[in-house]
Design a protein around this motif. Structure first.
Motif, PDB file in Angstrom:
ATOM      1  N   ASP A   1      41.064  66.261  60.287  1.00 29.70           N
ATOM      2  CA  ASP A   1      42.246  65.545  59.783  1.00 29.70           C
ATOM      3  C   ASP A   1      42.629  66.012  58.391  1.00 29.70           C
ATOM      4  OD1 ASP A   1      42.586  64.063  62.077  1.00 29.70           O
ATOM      5  OD2 ASP A   1      41.277  62.431  61.406  1.00 29.70           O
ATOM      6  N   GLU A   2      41.640  66.314  57.558  1.00 34.20           N
ATOM      7  CA  GLU A   2      41.921  66.828  56.209  1.00 34.20           C
ATOM      8  C   GLU A   2      42.620  68.184  56.267  1.00 34.20           C
ATOM      9  OE1 GLU A   2      38.186  66.957  54.255  1.00 34.20           O
ATOM     10  OE2 GLU A   2      38.043  64.768  53.967  1.00 34.20           O
TER      11      GLU A   2
ATOM     12  N   SER B   1      46.294  67.832  57.571  1.00 31.73           N
ATOM     13  CA  SER B   1      47.173  67.082  56.660  1.00 31.73           C
ATOM     14  C   SER B   1      47.589  67.914  55.452  1.00 31.73           C
ATOM     15  CB  SER B   1      46.474  65.798  56.206  1.00 31.73           C
ATOM     16  OG  SER B   1      45.315  66.109  55.441  1.00 31.73           O
ATOM     17  N   GLU B   2      46.796  68.930  55.127  1.00 34.45           N
ATOM     18  CA  GLU B   2      47.064  69.745  53.933  1.00 34.45           C
ATOM     19  C   GLU B   2      47.807  71.032  54.252  1.00 34.45           C
ATOM     20  OE1 GLU B   2      43.224  70.388  52.333  1.00 34.45           O
ATOM     21  OE2 GLU B   2      42.898  68.296  51.740  1.00 34.45           O
TER      22      GLU B   2
ATOM     23  N   LYS C   1      50.919  72.750  56.800  1.00 33.45           N
ATOM     24  CA  LYS C   1      51.992  72.499  57.761  1.00 33.45           C
ATOM     25  C   LYS C   1      51.763  73.234  59.084  1.00 33.45           C
ATOM     26  CE  LYS C   1      57.019  72.599  58.187  1.00 33.45           C
ATOM     27  NZ  LYS C   1      58.300  72.982  57.526  1.00 33.45           N
TER      28      LYS C   1
ATOM     29  N   PHE D   1      49.058  71.640  61.036  1.00 31.14           N
ATOM     30  CA  PHE D   1      49.565  70.395  61.625  1.00 31.14           C
ATOM     31  C   PHE D   1      50.324  70.703  62.924  1.00 31.14           C
ATOM     32  CE2 PHE D   1      52.967  67.293  62.225  1.00 31.14           C
ATOM     33  CZ  PHE D   1      52.228  66.117  62.277  1.00 31.14           C
TER      34      PHE D   1
ATOM     35  N   ASP E   1      47.857  71.230  65.716  1.00 30.71           N
ATOM     36  CA  ASP E   1      47.389  69.966  66.278  1.00 30.71           C
ATOM     37  C   ASP E   1      48.444  69.337  67.182  1.00 30.71           C
ATOM     38  OD1 ASP E   1      45.513  67.612  66.305  1.00 30.71           O
ATOM     39  OD2 ASP E   1      47.304  66.652  65.457  1.00 30.71           O
TER      40      ASP E   1
END
Length: 455
Positions: A346-347, A350-351, A353, A356, A359
Motif C-alpha cells: 500500500d505504501e 500510494s507514493e 502514480k 497505483f 494495482d
C-alpha cells in the motif's frame, strides 16, 4: 531326508535345499526334474530349474501329413520369475524336427515362452505389470527382475504401442468426443527444440503430441481426428501463441479460442510490472531521490503478487510461522520471518502514480475474469485498455495492444469457463518423466510415456 537343526532358533532346514526345490506345474508342458544353484558374478545365488518339454503327437506331424523325426537338439534357457528373491531361469533341451519326405523343419513348440524375448510369459507379464504402475523407472524394473534395461525398454515400447497405436505405427483416434481442448508446447531438447501436445480438457487425456510449436502441429491433429470429430469441439484453451489460434480458426471457424487469466497476468507481471519498477527506480535515483529508489529494491514479489497472497503471508507471519525459501546458489533452506507485506504494498502504490495504475489494472483483470456475461466482460476489458493508454507509459501501451490483439479470446472466457491449468500441470509431469528417465533421446518412446502418464 537329512536335517540340520540350528541351535539358535530351533529351525529345521534341508541339508541341500535344491534337491527338494521343484517348480509347480505353472509352465504348461514343462516338467521340472531337478534344480541347480549357482553363484553369479555379483555374489547372488541363482536357481536353474532344469527339466524337459512334453512331446505331443500333433507337434510332430508335418503339413504334408507325415510324422517328423528329431533332427537336432540344443539346450535353451529362459529367465523366469524370481524365487525367494533369487534370480531364476528355466533350462531344457529344445528339439528341432525334420520331415524325411518333404524336408520341412519345425521347432518344438514352447507354450510358456514370450513372443520376442528369452523370457517366460509369467515374467513378461510381471514386467508389464510393473511398468503399468507408472512409478518405476527402467533401471528399477531391471534390478527387480534381473532382466537387462534394453530388454525392459523394448517391452515397455511394445506395451505402449499396443495400447495407443494401430499396428505399432499410427496413433489411435480418440475413443470419445471432446467439447474442450487445450494446447501448449514444452521443451523437448536443448537448443530451442520444442514439441506440442493437445489434451481433452474435460478428463486431461493427451490426444496428440507433435514436434514443433507452429501451425503444422494443429493441422496434423485435425487431419488425425477428422473434421467430423472437430465439429463437436466448442473451445480451445491456449497461451498467447497466435499460431495455434490462427490454425484452429483456419480449419474450424466455429471453435472459440480462450486465453485464461494465468497467461494474461503472467504477461502483465513480466512485461509491465517488472519493467515499470526498474524504470521508476532508475528515474528516482537519477533525480536524487535515493530513499524512494531504495524503497523499490527487492519489491518485485510484492508488486507482482495478488493482494490475497500478501494477506496470506502476513497472516502466516503473525502466527509466527516460518517462511522457507531455498537458496539458488547452495540449495540450502534460508529461513525468513518477514511481515507487513500488504502494508508495504500500500505504501508503494500510494507514493507512485504508475504503481497505483498497476494495482488498479490487476484488480480490474481479476474482476473481469469472474464475469459470466460476455457483454460485461467486453466493457471491463475495454476499460482496462483505456486505462493503459491513458498512462502514456510504453509498457502499459504494449499491454493495451496485447489485450486488443487477443480481445476475442480473452472475452470468450465469460462464455467458456476453461483454463490452461490442467495442461500446465501435465507440463510439470513431463519434466518429472524426463528427469526420472535421465532424458529420452528416443522421441517416439518419450511421447508414448507422456501420453501414458495422462491416463
Amino acid at each position: 531326508m537329512n536335517y540340520i537343526r540350528e541351535e539358535e532358533n530351533g529351525q529345521e532346514v534341508f541339508e541341500n535345499s535344491t534337491e527338494f526345490l521343484k517348480l509347480p506345474s505353472t509352465l504348461y508342458g514343462f516338467k521340472n526334474t531337478h534344480t541347480e544353484d549357482m553363484t553369479l558374478k555379483n555374489g547372488r545365488i541363482a536357481f536353474r530349474l532344469c527339466g524337459e518339454l512334453s512331446r505331443s503327437d500333433t507337434s510332430r506331424k508335418c503339413e504334408c501329413g507325415c510324422k517328423m523325426h528329431i533332427n537336432t537338439s540344443h539346450t535353451i534357457s529362459l529367465k523366469h520369475l524370481n524365487f525367494g528373491g533369487h534370480p531364476t531361469s528355466v533350462q531344457f533341451p529344445h528339439i528341432q524336427f525334420r520331415c524325411k519326405k518333404c524336408g520341412a523343419l519345425k521347432n518344438q513348440f514352447i507354450a510358456f515362452k514370450s513372443e520376442d524375448h528369452m523370457l517366460t510369459k509369467p515374467l513378461y507379464q510381471y514386467i508389464c505389470d510393473l511398468l503399468n504402475i507408472g512409478t518405476y523407472t527402467l533401471k528399477q524394473v531391471s534390478e527387480q527382475t534381473g532382466v537387462g534395461k534394453n530388454i525392459i525398454k523394448a517391452i515397455d515400447l511394445k506395451r505402449l504401442k499396443d495400447k495407443y497405436t494401430e499396428n505399432g505405427e499410427k496413433l489411435r483416434k480418440p475413443d470419445e468426443q471432446a467439447r474442450y481442448l487445450s494446447i501448449d508446447e514444452f521443451k523437448l531438447h536443448n537448443g530451442h527444440q520444442y514439441a506440442t501436445h493437445i489434451i481433452n480438457l474435460e478428463n486431461g487425456h493427451i490426444l496428440w503430441i507433435g514436434h514443433g510449436k507452429k501451425k503444422q502441429v494443429v493441422y496434423d491433429f485435425i487431419e488425425h481426428v477428422g473434421l467430423d470429430w472437430m465439429k463437436g469441439v466448442e473451445a480451445v484453451a491456449c497461451d498467447m501463441n497466435s499460431d495455434f489460434q490462427e490454425a484452429f480458426q483456419e480449419k474450424c471457424g466455429h471453435i472459440s479460442i480462450v486465453y485464461d487469466y494465468f497467461h494474461i497476468v503472467k504477461n502483465f507481471n513480466e512485461k509491465v510490472v517488472s519493467e515499470v519498477r526498474k524504470d521508476e527506480q532508475k528515474r528516482l535515483a537519477d533525480e536524487g531521490n535515493t530513499e524512494a529508489a531504495k524503497a523499490l529494491k527487492k519489491t518485485k514479489y510484492i508488486l507482482t503478487a495478488s493482494r490475497k497472497t500478501l494477506q496470506k503471508k502476513d497472516k502466516e507471519s503473525s502466527e509466527n510461522k516460518v517462511i522457507r525459501k531455498e537458496s539458488q546458489l547452495f540449495k540450502t533452506p534460508v529461513v525468513t520471518r518477514k511481515g507487513n507485506y500488504e502494508t508495504k504494498y500500500d505504501e508503494l502504490i500510494s507514493e507512485n502514480k504508475l504503481l497505483f495504475s498497476v494495482d488498479l489494472i490487476k484488480e480490474k483483470l481479476s474482476q473481469a475474469y469472474k464475469l459470466t456475461d460476455k457483454h460485461s466482460m467486453i466493457n471491463a476489458v475495454s476499460e482496462i485498455i483505456s486505462i493503459c493508454i491513458e498512462t502514456g507509459n510504453e509498457h502499459f501501451i504494449w499491454f493495451a495492444k496485447l489485450l486488443n490483439s487477443h480481445f476475442d479470446g480473452i472475452v470468450s472466457h465469460a462464455v467458456f469457463k476453461i483454463s490452461s491449468g490442467k495442461i500446465e500441470g501435465i507440463n510439470q509431469k513431463i519434466k518429472t518423466i524426463r528427469r526420472s528417465g535421465y532424458g529420452y533421446p528416443d522421441d517416439e518412446y518419450f511421447f508414448l510415456k507422456i501420453m501414458d502418464s495422462s491416463y
